[in-house]
Design a protein around this motif. Structure first.
Motif, short mmCIF file in Angstrom:
data_model
loop_
_atom_site.label_atom_id
_atom_site.label_comp_id
_atom_site.label_asym_id
_atom_site.label_seq_id
_atom_site.Cartn_x
_atom_site.Cartn_y
_atom_site.Cartn_z
N HIS A 87 1.15 -1.41 -0.08
CA HIS A 87 0.38 -0.15 -0.15
C HIS A 87 1.33 1.11 0.16
CE1 HIS A 87 -3.59 2.48 1.27
NE2 HIS A 87 -2.79 3.22 2.08
N GLU A 88 1.54 1.70 0.74
CA GLU A 88 2.91 2.18 0.59
C GLU A 88 3.88 2.73 -0.52
OE1 GLU A 88 2.52 4.21 3.03
OE2 GLU A 88 1.11 2.90 4.32
N HIS A 91 1.45 4.53 -3.01
CA HIS A 91 1.57 5.43 -2.98
C HIS A 91 2.71 6.29 -3.09
CE1 HIS A 91 -2.15 6.66 -0.09
NE2 HIS A 91 -1.39 5.53 0.98
N CYS A 103 -1.55 6.17 7.35
CA CYS A 103 -2.87 5.14 6.82
C CYS A 103 -3.01 4.68 8.65
CB CYS A 103 -2.28 4.21 5.62
SG CYS A 103 -1.30 5.40 4.29
N GLU A 125 -6.53 6.38 -1.46
CA GLU A 125 -6.43 5.52 0.25
C GLU A 125 -6.88 3.94 -1.15
OE1 GLU A 125 -4.90 5.21 2.43
OE2 GLU A 125 -4.46 7.33 2.12
ZN LIG Z 1 -2.59 5.06 2.53
#
Ligand SMILES: [Zn+2]
Length: 283
Positions: A87-88, A91, A103, A125
């Motif tokens: 997830h990071e 980003h 997050c 997100e």
């Molecule tokens: Zn996030």
């Protein structure tokens, strides 16, 4: 050894396209995917694991996102930490996402909402989640396993989850999204629904998708609720037990209910149809 040409990635914006390009540049990439190696090749100088309060992960990069560090909550389980790292990285590699992000666990389960602006914080997100799911469970690799043209099965999901080093839940959602047939999964604990998920463009509304609702009494899942062993069971059941009728498609009479009894009262239920789904004729 991964080889990443960042210039090629810079023009891409959709999570799926960025992951496809990474995969395209590294066709021999072995599962399970090494996110640490990818992070390193993209300019992440350090991945720090720390006990974090209230957040699961954070990205701290320079404003051009040519380098940065990622912090992951060390209190989370192994699979969650991997998902958060994906997830990071999302980003970091999706150009229009911020360079300083923190997050929460709620952010980790956010899905795309087409009714609101694409660059809203909620959809940002959701895009990072889409990126992580694509990265950890790459579609080209999954297609090679030929699992989406066979009859849906929990054993197959389990096999894929183990191979890819992801949680059974994350893998089941992805499986439901990508399978050729309409597939639904219901996760419950002590016979209360935790969540239900219908993949991609499922033609029917799942009646037990809401958190806290009770699993239908007459279902196979309910009858196995007290069994505590790691086993698989399946049976044919009335489709109307789990799904609502609608005006576009004919609900088949029966569906297959496959149940995976996990530990401590957790159960995963996989639902799919043996019959082809037919459209209703216009009146
Ligand atoms: Zn996030």
């Amino acid at each position: 050894m991964l080889d990443i040409d960042l210039m090629e990635l810079a023009d891409l914006h959709r999570p799926k396209d960025i992951v496809s390009e990474i995969y395209h540049q590294n066709p021999g990439w072995d599962e399970p995917v090494s996110l640490e190696e990818l992070a390193d090749r993209c300019g992440i100088k350090e991945i720090r694991y720390e006990s974090l309060k209230g957040i699961e992960g954070a990205l701290i990069a320079n404003d051009t996102k040519s380098e940065g560090i990622i912090v992951i909550n060390s209190d989370a389980r192994h699979h969650r930490r991997r998902y958060t790292l994906g997830h990071e990285l999302g980003h970091y590699l999706i150009p229009h996402h911020g360079f300083q992000m923190s997050c929460t666990s709620k952010d980790m389960s956010t899905k795309i909402n087409k009714d609101i602006k694409m660059n809203s914080s909620q959809n940002i997100e959701a895009e990072a989640n889409e990126f992580s799911a694509n990265l950890l469970m790459p579609e080209p690799w999954l297609n090679k396993q030929k699992c989406f043209s066979r009859e849906p099965s929990i054993e197959c999901i389990k096999f894929l989850a183990d191979k890819l080093d992801v949680s059974f839940q994350a893998c089941a959602n992805r499986y439901a999204d990508l399978h050729d047939r309409p597939v639904a999964v219901v996760f419950s604990h002590m016979l209360k629904v935790q969540y239900g998920y219908t993949g991609g463009e499922h033609p029917f509304w799942l009646r037990y998708a809401k958190r806290g609702s009770s699993i239908p009494n007459s279902s196979l899942t309910a009858s196995l609720g007290k069994v505590d062993d790691l086993t698989f069971h399946n049976d044919e059941c009335d489709a109307s037990l789990w799904f609502d009728e609608n005006k576009y498609y004919c609900l088949p009479e029966t569906c297959i209910e496959e149940v995976y009894v996990q530990e401590d009262g957790y159960i995963a239920t996989l639902l799919w149809f043996e019959d082809e789904i037919e459209e209703k004729e216009e009146e």
